[in-house]
Design an enzyme around this catalytic site. Structure first.
Site, PDB file in Angstrom:
ATOM      1  N   HIS A  36       0.854  -1.195   0.000  1.00 20.77           N
ATOM      2  CA  HIS A  36       0.000   0.000   0.000  1.00 20.77           C
ATOM      3  C   HIS A  36       0.891   1.248   0.000  1.00 20.77           C
ATOM      4  O   HIS A  36       1.925   1.268   0.659  1.00 20.77           O
ATOM      5  CB  HIS A  36      -0.929  -0.001   1.221  1.00 20.77           C
ATOM      6  CG  HIS A  36      -1.998   1.036   1.109  1.00 20.77           C
ATOM      7  ND1 HIS A  36      -1.764   2.369   1.394  1.00 20.77           N
ATOM      8  CD2 HIS A  36      -3.284   0.949   0.695  1.00 20.77           C
ATOM      9  CE1 HIS A  36      -2.868   3.051   1.168  1.00 20.77           C
ATOM     10  NE2 HIS A  36      -3.809   2.218   0.743  1.00 20.77           N
TER      11      HIS A  36
ATOM     12  N   GLU B  23      -4.000   1.633  -7.526  1.00 20.41           N
ATOM     13  CA  GLU B  23      -4.428   2.785  -6.733  1.00 20.41           C
ATOM     14  C   GLU B  23      -3.533   3.988  -7.055  1.00 20.41           C
ATOM     15  O   GLU B  23      -2.437   4.111  -6.493  1.00 20.41           O
ATOM     16  CB  GLU B  23      -4.288   2.488  -5.235  1.00 20.41           C
ATOM     17  CG  GLU B  23      -5.131   1.346  -4.730  1.00 20.41           C
ATOM     18  CD  GLU B  23      -5.391   1.488  -3.235  1.00 20.41           C
ATOM     19  OE1 GLU B  23      -6.569   1.556  -2.868  1.00 20.41           O
ATOM     20  OE2 GLU B  23      -4.438   1.545  -2.448  1.00 20.41           O
TER      21      GLU B  23
ATOM     22  N   SER C 136     -10.465   6.844  -3.750  1.00 19.12           N
ATOM     23  CA  SER C 136     -11.689   7.659  -3.745  1.00 19.12           C
ATOM     24  C   SER C 136     -12.898   6.954  -4.351  1.00 19.12           C
ATOM     25  O   SER C 136     -13.744   7.610  -4.981  1.00 19.12           O
ATOM     26  CB  SER C 136     -11.451   9.003  -4.450  1.00 19.12           C
ATOM     27  OG  SER C 136     -10.519   9.767  -3.719  1.00 19.12           O
TER      28      SER C 136
ATOM     29  N   GLY D 207     -11.163   2.892   0.935  1.00 15.01           N
ATOM     30  CA  GLY D 207     -10.696   3.468   2.197  1.00 15.01           C
ATOM     31  C   GLY D 207     -11.812   4.220   2.902  1.00 15.01           C
ATOM     32  O   GLY D 207     -12.685   3.621   3.537  1.00 15.01           O
TER      33      GLY D 207
END
Ligand code: PGA
Length: 248
Positions: free
Chosen positions: A95, A169, A212, A233
């Site tokens: 991540h 991402e 998002s 998230g």
């Protein structure tokens, strides 16, 4: 392939809030997971309690990270073995927040993925470019550089699982409300869908989008034929928002 929705709670939900989220929404979560794979990733401290609560349900538990070491004197670390023992089915690796704040390098990511496969936990490998990379037309190069050494290392391992989950991402999209244009996303995912089998030809590949994801953009995102799920998230800490993304 079932669509997969991974709730990355980061450090946003406390232990008590994580337990409450599951208890308050248990029946609805169960229903949502009839047609999709729903994975909740709480902080380490809540993992075992949630896994016990969800043991006989179809809701899966994921970890946000694991140690690159198997066992030993690594203060503050949590092993893949321990994650497996409490019933963790997925684990996020690479991540951008770990890469940024905890120096998660490609070498560490490779070690973690090998351990996760060994303990029968699905790694969720995150990759993504910065805004600078984007405007300099470097997205494909950055993604290939992040992925290739990891995929080669996986290919060299004996691994019965033969499936890989990759979450694209873009860093500039995480927590900002901005997402790439639909056509831009199709191009990027088509590139990933072509690249990964060149190194892992016998693996099934599940491609996720993260950054998002919200109820008001999830319908558009789902039109992308290469996307098989989301890593969510902020929107995942609110059950109404999270469930709307799944139902939409
Ligand atoms: P976000 O985070 O949905 O809040 O942008 C996604 C992630 O970091 O995995």
């Amino acid at each position: 392939m079932k669509y997969i929705y991974i709730a990355n709670w980061k450090m946003n939900l406390s232990f008590t809030q994580s337990i409450d989220f599951c208890e308050d929404n248990f029946i609805l979560l169960q229903e949502l997971s009839n047609n999709a794979t729903v994975v909740l990733c709480p902080s380490f401290v809540a993992l075992a309690s949630l896994a016990t609560k969800l043991k006989n349900s179809s809701i899966a538990i994921g970890a946000q990270n694991c140690s690159e070491y198997e066992t030993g004197a690594y203060t503050g670390e949590v092993s893949a073995l321990s994650l497996a023992q409490v019933g963790t089915a997925y684990c996020i690796v690479g991540h951008s927040e770990q890469r940024m704040y905890h120096n998660e390098t490609t070498e560490k990511i490779i070690k973690k993925i090998k351990l996760l496969y060994h303990y029968n936990i699905n790694p969720v490998l995150c990759i993504g470019e910065t805004y600078d990379d984007l405007i300099n037309n470097q997205t494909h190069t950055v993604l290939a550089n992040q992925l290739t050494p990891i995929l080669i290392a996986i290919a060299q391992e004996k691994n019965d699982k033969k499936n890989i989950i990759v979450a694209y991402e873009p860093l500039w999209s995480i927590g900002t409300g901005m997402i790439p244009e639909p056509q831009q996303l199709v191009t990027i995912f088509a590139y990933l869908a072509q690249l990964i089998p060149t190194i892992l030809p016998d693996y099934s590949v599940q491609l996720l989008y993260g950054g998002s994801v919200q109820k008001n953009n999830s319908v558009t995102l789902k039109k992308n034929p290469y996307i098989n799920g989301f890593l969510i998230g902020n929107a995942s800490i609110n059950f109404k928002e999270f469930s709307a993304i799944i139902i939409n």
